[in-house]
Design an enzyme around this catalytic site. Structure first.
Site, mmCIF file in Angstrom:
data_model
loop_
_atom_site.group_PDB
_atom_site.id
_atom_site.type_symbol
_atom_site.label_atom_id
_atom_site.label_comp_id
_atom_site.label_asym_id
_atom_site.label_seq_id
_atom_site.Cartn_x
_atom_site.Cartn_y
_atom_site.Cartn_z
ATOM 1 C CG HIS A 22 -1.969 -1.044 1.227
ATOM 2 N ND1 HIS A 22 -2.848 -1.224 0.188
ATOM 3 C CD2 HIS A 22 -2.247 -2.018 2.143
ATOM 4 C CE1 HIS A 22 -3.648 -2.265 0.461
ATOM 5 N NE2 HIS A 22 -3.291 -2.764 1.635
ATOM 6 C CG HIS A 32 -6.534 -5.335 1.870
ATOM 7 N ND1 HIS A 32 -6.027 -6.207 2.807
ATOM 8 C CD2 HIS A 32 -7.639 -4.790 2.419
ATOM 9 C CE1 HIS A 32 -6.804 -6.191 3.896
ATOM 10 N NE2 HIS A 32 -7.786 -5.339 3.680
ATOM 11 C CG ASP A 40 -2.778 -8.480 0.949
ATOM 12 O OD1 ASP A 40 -2.197 -8.924 1.950
ATOM 13 O OD2 ASP A 40 -3.743 -7.679 1.024
ATOM 14 C CG ASP A 44 -5.199 -9.947 3.659
ATOM 15 O OD1 ASP A 44 -4.897 -10.550 2.608
ATOM 16 O OD2 ASP A 44 -4.891 -8.752 3.865
HETATM 17 ZN ZN LIG Z 1 -4.170 -7.213 2.884
#
Ligand SMILES: [Zn+2]
Length: 296
Positions: free
Chosen positions: A115, A151, A149, A228
């Site tokens: 991120h 996200h 991931d 996740d």
């Molecule tokens: Zn994540």
């Protein structure tokens, strides 16, 4: 050849109360992989500060170093975080260097990185370890980054968008943090998965993502791996189970690419160890086939 596991217990030394990126989530992976003898542990060192400037602005690097990031509860100003982030980037660089030499390698450090953009930290990420590792590769190589991931890796996408010789391919929950990754453009291929989707829906998108990578014929594959995506993860609503991680590892391995992996998220400390182990086992499966000369 066993997979290389770049890991240092130094990354467990910091903690922010109530923050999902706990030291336990990485400690449990390292312990689990150690008990299962899943690979060869190697101790990484920090990257050089000058390597950060390949990716990040001077102002951002200074803010992390001086503990003066603007307020964001996801990336708090933690004492020593600059050095922990340097170590995380150094481990990613080492995993990448080993992969260029043909050794599959996995960096198991925190903080995560995908991120973090060129000018800002965010989403538990201070510096983009995947991007720093890729920018350090000498010479001209075609590189594919696969981000699995749960996200969307908005930082990695921003850093590499419209760059020659590299593609960014992500499978992630949408809608979810950080709110990006709903569409593909230029060299960025996004495969959003709705919350509550079945594992067969996720796996179809994952296979489509691998087709993009196979079509690009990269010299090197870097994977941002987060767990996740697991059905028990507290932050997202994705469906994966341990056997899915095994299949994903096997499919990645069947691409026959020099591969390195960087740990991103995964926040259920009870399930993240076995999820990661199953993924590594899947990756090792095909590698074993190559070593013994079997047709794949
Ligand atoms: Zn994540």
């Amino acid at each position: 050849m066993p997979i290389n596991l770049l890991y240092s217990p130094e990354c467990l030394e910091y903690r922010e109360a109530g923050h999902p990126d706990s030291p336990e989530r990485v400690a449990t992976i390292a312990d689990f992989l150690g008990q299962k003898k899943a690979g060869r542990f190697l101790l990484p060192g920090k990257c050089k500060e000058e390597d950060l400037f390949l990716v990040h602005s001077e102002e951002m690097v200074e803010r992390v170093r001086e503990n003066s990031l603007p307020y964001d509860p996801s990336t708090p100003n933690i004492r020593g975080i600059y050095d922990y982030a340097l170590l995380s980037c150094g481990a990613a660089e080492e995993a990448c260097r080993l992969a260029v030499g043909g050794e599959t390698s996995f960096s198991l450090l925190r903080p995560p990185g995908h991120h973090a953009g060129s000018k800002r930290a965010g989403g538990f990420c201070y510096f983009n370890s995947m991007a720093v590792a890729v920018k350090k590769i000498p010479g001209e190589k075609r590189i594919a980054i696969l981000d699995i991931d749960g996200h969307h890796g908005n930082g990695t996408e921003e850093i590499f968008r419209e760059k020659e010789g590299i593609i960014y391919v992500s499978v992630h929950q949408f809608p979810a943090f950080p709110g990006t990754g709903s569409v593909s453009f230029a060299n960025c291929y996004n495969f959003p998965v709705y919350p509550g989707s079945s594992s067969s829906t996720y796996m179809k998108k994952f296979m489509n993502a691998l087709s993009v990578i196979a079509g690009f014929s990269p010299d090197l594959l870097g994977i941002s791996a987060g767990f996740d995506t697991h059905r028990t993860d507290p932050l997202l609503d994705l469906p994966l189970k341990d056997s899915d991680y095994y299949l994903m590892g096997r499919e990645i391995s069947s691409l026959n690419l020099d591969t390195f992996i960087v740990l991103e998220g995964g926040y259920n400390v009870k399930t993240v160890g076995n999820a990661c182990y199953c993924f590594i086992k899947g990756i090792g499966k095909e590698k074993h086939g190559q070593e013994t000369g079997k047709r794949i």
